[in-house]
Design an enzyme around this catalytic site. Structure first.
Site: not given
Length: 453
Positions: A258-259, A262-263, A282, A383
């Site tokens: 689930c990029a 791209g962080g 993603d 998160c």
């Protein structure tokens, strides 16, 4: 007045083009934006953008100042309404000025004077409430400024720290960056950022923290030469630590499932010194759009696989099933751990949207389970502070794939991170919980699950 009409557009355009808005005028604008958010139930960012487009005389500093007032009011929406005895946009802003900025009644009255472009003067009741009202008897959802329906779930994770954590989530977030070690070590870039007051983050070994101003803004780091040359990325310390705890190894095949932008892909590439075969994808190809430029700028090596649409949608990872050493699942979630940055998100959260997110988490975890090889690992990250999105999601995976996966002990996972983190994190049934009160980061959850050989 709950929502005062904006007085500038015709009468004082030329005056305001010359001079920035006064603090009182910014309060009037903030009330207008808060009214738009409340009446149309729309994201704060959309309402602020529309206000800026409709009031082009307002400079960037004005728009940022108004945004700061709006977000502070949203951070303290429930508690501000409690002390003011009203949930009108005006009342919430007045209450937030006291609770978030610590302004006394006299200071608030100076802003709410009714004079040139200022909001209407404070009423006797508003003055009295600013002087005497407290949160002493407020219920938890008010004292913690959170939706009542998630409190029981949050209490599962946070326990006695429920209110301190919620209060920490209602404060402004710091500005963190991750130094890109593919360009050089942290010590090498630190002098270039000294003028911004950069200091090493408490835990992340490649992190730097930049002080924010009184208005909640940090410097425009994205226009600095070092950023454009790929020396650092703007990334919360919690996100940096989640990538570190994934423990990527050189020589591995790693999928960032689930990029998004791209962080974490960039962080994994730096951690392995570009020594891993890193594949980023993603479910929504639009979210992948920024990754190509970020890879170029940073020097990170990763293969990007964008899903193709249409009725006969092709699985772009099918050839990797059963072969991947490590799958990072930075799962779609409610974002409850990022309420410091996105305070309006907590008020738009509904039971239905939570159910949608948990269904998506089930889907991506099952996809990761098919990708990972025997002996390989899934690193599940959210998160979120909600147990239903964290430990419960891992429980679901273990139940659906009975006997085929084992959770790695938190002590082993933490061994990949700095020693300071081990005393700060909260250990849950299956994973590790970072949080604003305990670790000073956004609320990140990390669990590592191994596929049995």
């Amino acid at each position: 007045m709950a929502g005062q009409a904006w007085p500038f557009r015709d009468a004082v355009d030329s005056f305001q083009r010359i001079r920035p808005l006064t603090p009182a005028a910014r309060c009037s604008a903030a009330i207008e934006v808060l009214t738009d958010i409340a009446e149309r139930r729309r994201p704060a960012a959309d309402a602020l953008k529309d206000w800026g487009l409709a009031h082009r005389f307002a400079g960037s500093g004005d728009r940022a100042g108004i945004a700061s007032l709006v977000y502070d009011a949203l951070r303290r929406r429930s508690s501000a309404a409690w002390i003011m005895g009203s949930d009108s946009p005006r009342a919430v802003l007045i209450g937030a000025l006291r609770l978030q900025q610590g302004l006394a009644a006299a200071s608030v009255a100076a802003l709410f004077s009714g004079e040139r472009f200022a909001p209407e003067p404070l009423t006797d009741d508003e003055r009295a409430r600013l002087d005497t009202a407290t949160l002493q008897d407020a219920p938890p959802e008010v004292a913690g400024d959170a939706p009542a329906f998630v409190l029981s779930d949050l209490a599962v994770t946070l326990g006695d720290d429920l209110i301190p954590e919620l209060k920490a989530l209602a404060r402004r977030a710091p500005l963190d960056i991750r130094v890109n070690t593919l360009r050089g070590p942290r010590d090498e870039i630190l002098p270039a950022l000294a003028a911004f007051g950069a200091e090493p983050t408490p835990h992340a070994p490649q992190g730097l923290r930049i002080p924010i101003g009184a208005d909640g803004r940090g410097p425009a780091l994205h226009v600095e030469a070092e950023f454009l040359e790929g020396w650092y990325e703007i990334q919360d310390e919690g996100s940096q630590l989640a990538a570190l705890l994934a423990a990527p190894q050189s020589g591995e095949t790693i999928v960032d499932l689930c990029a998004g932008g791209g962080g974490k892909t960039l962080a994994l590439a730096a951690e392995t010194g570009n020594g891993a075969h890193l594949i980023a994808t993603d479910g929504d190809p639009r979210r992948l759009a920024p990754i190509h430029e970020r890879l170029r700028r940073s020097g990170a090596g990763a293969e990007v696989r964008s899903p193709r649409g249409g009725r006969a949608r092709i699985d772009v990872l099918e050839d990797l099933d059963g072969t991947v050493d490590r799958v990072l699942v930075d799962a779609p979630c409610t974002g409850s751990g990022t309420w410091r940055r996105n305070p309006d998100a907590k008020w738009r959260l509904r039971p239905g949207s939570l159910a949608l997110r948990t269904a998506e988490q089930t889907q991506v975890l099952d996809r990761a389970a098919r990708l990972v090889r025997p002996g390989g690992r899934i690193v599940y990250v959210t998160c979120s502070l909600l147990s239903v999105e964290n430990d419960a999601a891992v429980d679901g995976l273990l139940s659906r794939w009975r006997g085929r996966f084992t959770v790695i002990a938190a002590t082993e996972v933490l061994a990949a991170g700095p020693a300071s983190l081990r005393e700060a994190v909260r250990i849950t049934t299956h994973g590790i919980q970072l949080s604003p009160h305990r670790t000073g980061t956004d609320g990140f959850y990390v669990a590592v699950i191994a596929r049995n050989a």
